[in-house]
Design an enzyme around this catalytic site. Structure first.
Site, PDB file in Angstrom:
ATOM      1  N   ASP A 207       0.850  -1.194   0.000  1.00 49.93           N
ATOM      2  CA  ASP A 207       0.000   0.000   0.000  1.00 49.93           C
ATOM      3  C   ASP A 207       0.887   1.246   0.000  1.00 49.93           C
ATOM      4  OD1 ASP A 207      -3.175  -0.330   1.595  1.00 49.93           O
ATOM      5  OD2 ASP A 207      -2.528   1.302   0.273  1.00 49.93           O
TER       6      ASP A 207
ATOM      7  N   ASP B  34      -3.332   4.714  -2.365  1.00 42.88           N
ATOM      8  CA  ASP B  34      -4.418   5.194  -1.512  1.00 42.88           C
ATOM      9  C   ASP B  34      -4.941   6.548  -1.994  1.00 42.88           C
ATOM     10  OD1 ASP B  34      -5.767   4.829   1.150  1.00 42.88           O
ATOM     11  OD2 ASP B  34      -4.812   6.767   1.511  1.00 42.88           O
TER      12      ASP B  34
ATOM     13  N   GLU C 255      -6.851   3.558  -5.907  1.00 46.90           N
ATOM     14  CA  GLU C 255      -8.111   3.695  -5.167  1.00 46.90           C
ATOM     15  C   GLU C 255      -8.687   5.049  -5.528  1.00 46.90           C
ATOM     16  OE1 GLU C 255      -8.189   4.898  -1.155  1.00 46.90           O
ATOM     17  OE2 GLU C 255     -10.006   3.793  -0.676  1.00 46.90           O
TER      18      GLU C 255
ATOM     19  N   HIS D  52     -11.504  -2.913   4.044  1.00 44.30           N
ATOM     20  CA  HIS D  52     -11.387  -2.522   5.452  1.00 44.30           C
ATOM     21  C   HIS D  52     -12.130  -1.233   5.783  1.00 44.30           C
ATOM     22  CE1 HIS D  52      -8.677  -0.175   3.169  1.00 44.30           C
ATOM     23  NE2 HIS D  52      -8.370   0.571   4.192  1.00 44.30           N
ATOM     24  N   ASP D  53     -12.673  -0.599   4.729  1.00 43.05           N
ATOM     25  CA  ASP D  53     -13.417   0.651   4.955  1.00 43.05           C
ATOM     26  C   ASP D  53     -14.921   0.445   4.858  1.00 43.05           C
ATOM     27  OD1 ASP D  53     -11.013   2.459   2.944  1.00 43.05           O
ATOM     28  OD2 ASP D  53     -11.075   2.189   5.131  1.00 43.05           O
TER      29      ASP D  53
HETATM   30  O1  TEU Z   1      -9.822   5.371   2.110  1.00 42.77           O
HETATM   31  C1  TEU Z   1     -10.369   6.421   1.356  1.00 42.77           C
HETATM   32  C2  TEU Z   1     -11.719   6.755   1.847  1.00 42.77           C
HETATM   33  O2  TEU Z   1     -12.248   7.791   1.538  1.00 42.77           O
HETATM   34  C3  TEU Z   1     -12.382   5.755   2.737  1.00 42.77           C
HETATM   35  O3  TEU Z   1     -11.828   5.983   4.007  1.00 42.77           O
HETATM   36  C4  TEU Z   1     -13.876   5.943   2.791  1.00 42.77           C
HETATM   37  O4  TEU Z   1     -14.322   6.504   1.644  1.00 42.77           O
HETATM   38  C5  TEU Z   1     -14.168   6.791   4.004  1.00 42.77           C
HETATM   39  O5  TEU Z   1     -14.302   5.860   5.023  1.00 42.77           O
HETATM   40  C6  TEU Z   1     -15.361   7.702   3.830  1.00 42.77           C
HETATM   41  O6  TEU Z   1     -16.501   7.127   4.416  1.00 42.77           O
HETATM   42  C7  TEU Z   1      -8.412   5.286   2.132  1.00 42.77           C
HETATM   43  C8  TEU Z   1      -8.075   4.115   3.041  1.00 42.77           C
HETATM   44  O7  TEU Z   1      -8.621   2.920   2.464  1.00 42.77           O
HETATM   45  C9  TEU Z   1      -8.689   4.400   4.391  1.00 42.77           C
HETATM   46  O8  TEU Z   1      -8.533   3.293   5.271  1.00 42.77           O
HETATM   47  C10 TEU Z   1      -8.011   5.639   4.972  1.00 42.77           C
HETATM   48  O9  TEU Z   1      -8.637   5.974   6.183  1.00 42.77           O
HETATM   49  C11 TEU Z   1      -8.131   6.810   3.997  1.00 42.77           C
HETATM   50  O10 TEU Z   1      -7.851   6.483   2.638  1.00 42.77           O
HETATM   51  C12 TEU Z   1      -7.116   7.886   4.377  1.00 42.77           C
HETATM   52  O11 TEU Z   1      -5.818   7.376   4.126  1.00 42.77           O
END
Ligand code: TEU
Length: 563
Positions: free
Chosen positions: A99, A201, A256, A330-331
């Site tokens: 990542d 990311d 992403e 994970h989000d």
């Molecule tokens: O996520 C991007 C992001 O916007 C997501 O966190 C999601 O859209 C957000 O929860 C809004 O509800 C990436 C990573 O996957 C995430 O884990 C990080 O927190 C984020 O970027 C910041 O680096």
């Protein structure tokens, strides 16, 4: 080269290291824990392992706040452990994807620690600083994705700095060619250590409109993202990275793309553009957000889900783009709980989601625990949550007038912690994840849902994943078949075909807990009906006969091929 790239037939397994396997008793997972599970992943049929951040970090956003891009955090192990992981994968003919989080760094990164001390610091312009606005307040009205303003005040130098995410995640200034060179150098460092893939990311946020205008509150929700999503120089920056890193090291890359559009994703992932190999987009995971608002609840819109999946299949195919295919990460909350049934029909519906996704065009991603049917856990109270976005929103929702109970109800469905509970390995204490105290609760159902109980069972969710993953290598039509939706707005069924002139693949899935009847469209049946279709995958003991009309039991899902 187009179409022949090895990763178009690969399956990626996403590892959230903090929750995968702990070998030290710390209560958090580590790199050695992953290395000890490579035979398991190889057996599953995984080609690429995406290891989420294990760099030095204060862990305010679980590693997406990087304080040293070249050093492994002691929380996760040592550089030797990393090298052993890379060697272990290589030995098995598998690839390592890491990542890269470079839209922002942690405010504990040495660059930021120096930049904040003086306006003349050599690192000052690594970040985005602005004077107070005309009213003496914030430079503009942009909002952080985790709630609150996107600007933090730095007293010593009397300026604000931009933080699109947590206040300890300072946005890097990609206008600065030194920043772009630093990123190229750090990616080359890892490529030279044997990394052959990168997940980048929120990479479509790195180019900000330099006017930093106020958002006028029009769609998308007035939080400023229209001034930094797919920004003016984003493709230029990625092409530059391709020239400096992706091409020379021949690495597979996935961007992403937060928010984004189909047009941009075609540009980001069409091989002729020389940008990324593929893109994640999230439109299909917002069909239960009323008016695009994640923090309101509504039943998900099934027709919107099917329409978006189909639009992106057809659109990317026509544009020569390449999708990263996923239900989970994970989000996101667990798709099993969100789009299917984690109770009575847990096994059928977990398999149904797998069959439905793995027949589509793109590179599929399996998020840890998805392959054994892990659901959202049952959260008791707010003290169980760890995610910064969730704990921020629990406060903000109450500031907006929700009761604590209402806020908790929303968090139960929406929290990113839903997918971050530790992997369930067996029915021993803490599901075999740790001998210590787990950093985040273990799902209560671990005695019934775990890897050990599913490995030997041919009818398990795990072995269903193994089967559908293998199909991608067996059936060329899954890679290059033209996509066509077969169900016309059916309230329960999602059906599609893939046709490459030799073979026709047909997938029919019942997304409901009731019996459903499906009738093939005349034109398909005219072509296909005369042929015997071969059943490739089924999630029920008996599959319906190959007829124009079919009865599907709750969450039934089938994949046929006509050769
Ligand atoms: O996520 C991007 C992001 O916007 C997501 O966190 C999601 O859209 C957000 O929860 C809004 O509800 C990436 C990573 O996957 C995430 O884990 C990080 O927190 C984020 O970027 C910041 O680096």
């Amino acid at each position: 080269s187009t179409g022949q790239d090895w990763w178009r037939k690969s399956t990626v397994y996403q590892v959230y290291p903090k929750s995968f396997k702990d070998t030290t008793g710390s209560g958090t997972g580590d790199i050695r824990g992953l290395t000890g599970k490579l035979d398991y992943l190889q057996e599953l049929g995984i080609d690429i392992v995406w290891l989420q951040p294990v760099y030095v970090s204060p862990q305010n956003d679980n590693g997406y706040d990087v304080a040293d891009y070249r050093r492994i955090s002691e929380d996760f192990g040592s550089m030797e452990d990393f090298d052993q992981l890379a060697a272990g994968l290589k030995k098995r003919g598998m690839s390592l994807m890491t990542d890269i989080v470079v839209n922002h760094s942690s405010t504990e990164h040495p660059w930021f620690q120096e930049a904040k001390l003086s306006r003349d610091s050599r690192y000052r312009d690594y970040y985005i600083w602005r004077d107070p606005g005309p009213d003496g307040g914030l430079p503009n009205n942009w909002q952080s994705k985790f709630g609150g303003p996107a600007w933090q005040w730095e007293e010593a130098t009397g300026q604000y700095f931009l933080t699109l995410f947590d206040k300890t995640q300072a946005d890097l200034n990609w206008e600065n060619s030194k920043v772009r060179q630093e990123v190229a150098d750090l990616m080359s460092f890892w490529a030279e250590k044997g990394v052959s893939g990168f997940r980048m990311d929120v990479i479509n946020l790195i180019s900000k409109d330099q006017e930093f205008l106020n958002d006028d509150g029009s769609k998308p929700p007035g939080d400023g993202r229209k001034f930094y999503t797919d920004g003016p120089r984003v493709h230029e920056y990625i092409k530059e990275l391709y020239k400096r890193v992706f091409g020379p090291h021949n690495v597979v890359t996935v961007g992403e793309m937060s928010s984004t559009t189909l047009e941009h994703c075609i540009r980001y992932s069409n091989p002729h553009e020389q940008e990324f190999s593929m893109t994640f987009n999230f439109h299909h995971l917002k069909v239960d957000y009323p008016g695009g608002n994640k923090w309101e609840l509504m039943p998900y819109d099934f027709e919107a889900l099917k329409r978006l999946l189909s639009e992106w299949q057809t659109g990317m195919q026509q544009g020569g783009g390449w999708n990263a295919l996923f239900w989970n990460n994970h989000d996101q909350p667990r798709a099993l709980s969100r789009f299917a049934d984690d109770g009575k029909y847990r096994i059928e519906s977990a398999k149904m989601l797998a069959t439905t996704l793995h027949g589509l065009q793109g590179t599929p991603y399996v998020y840890q625990g998805e392959e054994i049917g892990m659901p959202n856990p049952q959260w008791k109270d707010i003290s169980e949550f760890r995610d910064i976005e969730s704990t921020n929103m629990y406060r903000i929702l109450q500031e907006q007038g929700k009761s604590a109970e209402e806020a908790l109800t929303i968090l139960r469905e929406r929290s990113r912690d839903n997918s971050r509970t530790p992997m369930l390995w067996d029915d021993s204490r803490n599901a075999g994840f740790t001998s210590g105290t787990p950093w985040l609760k273990i799902d209560e159902r671990y005695k019934e849902i775990n890897v050990a109980s599913q490995l030997p069972n041919p009818d398990s969710i795990l072995n269903h994943y193994k089967q559908v993953i293998a199909l991608r290598k067996q059936e060329q039509v899954i890679t290059d078949g033209r996509y066509k939706r077969l169900d016309e707005q059916h309230p329960q069924i999602f059906a599609y075909e893939r046709d490459n002139g030799q073979d026709t693949l047909v997938v029919v899935s019942n997304f409901s807990g009731q019996e459903a009847e499906f009738t093939f469209p005349d034109d398909l049946w005219t072509q296909a009906g005369a042929y015997e279709a071969e059943l490739l995958s089924s999630n029920t003991a008996q599959a319906p006969a190959w007829e124009k009309q079919m009865q599907l039991s709750p969450y039934a899902s089938y994949m046929w091929i006509i050769r």
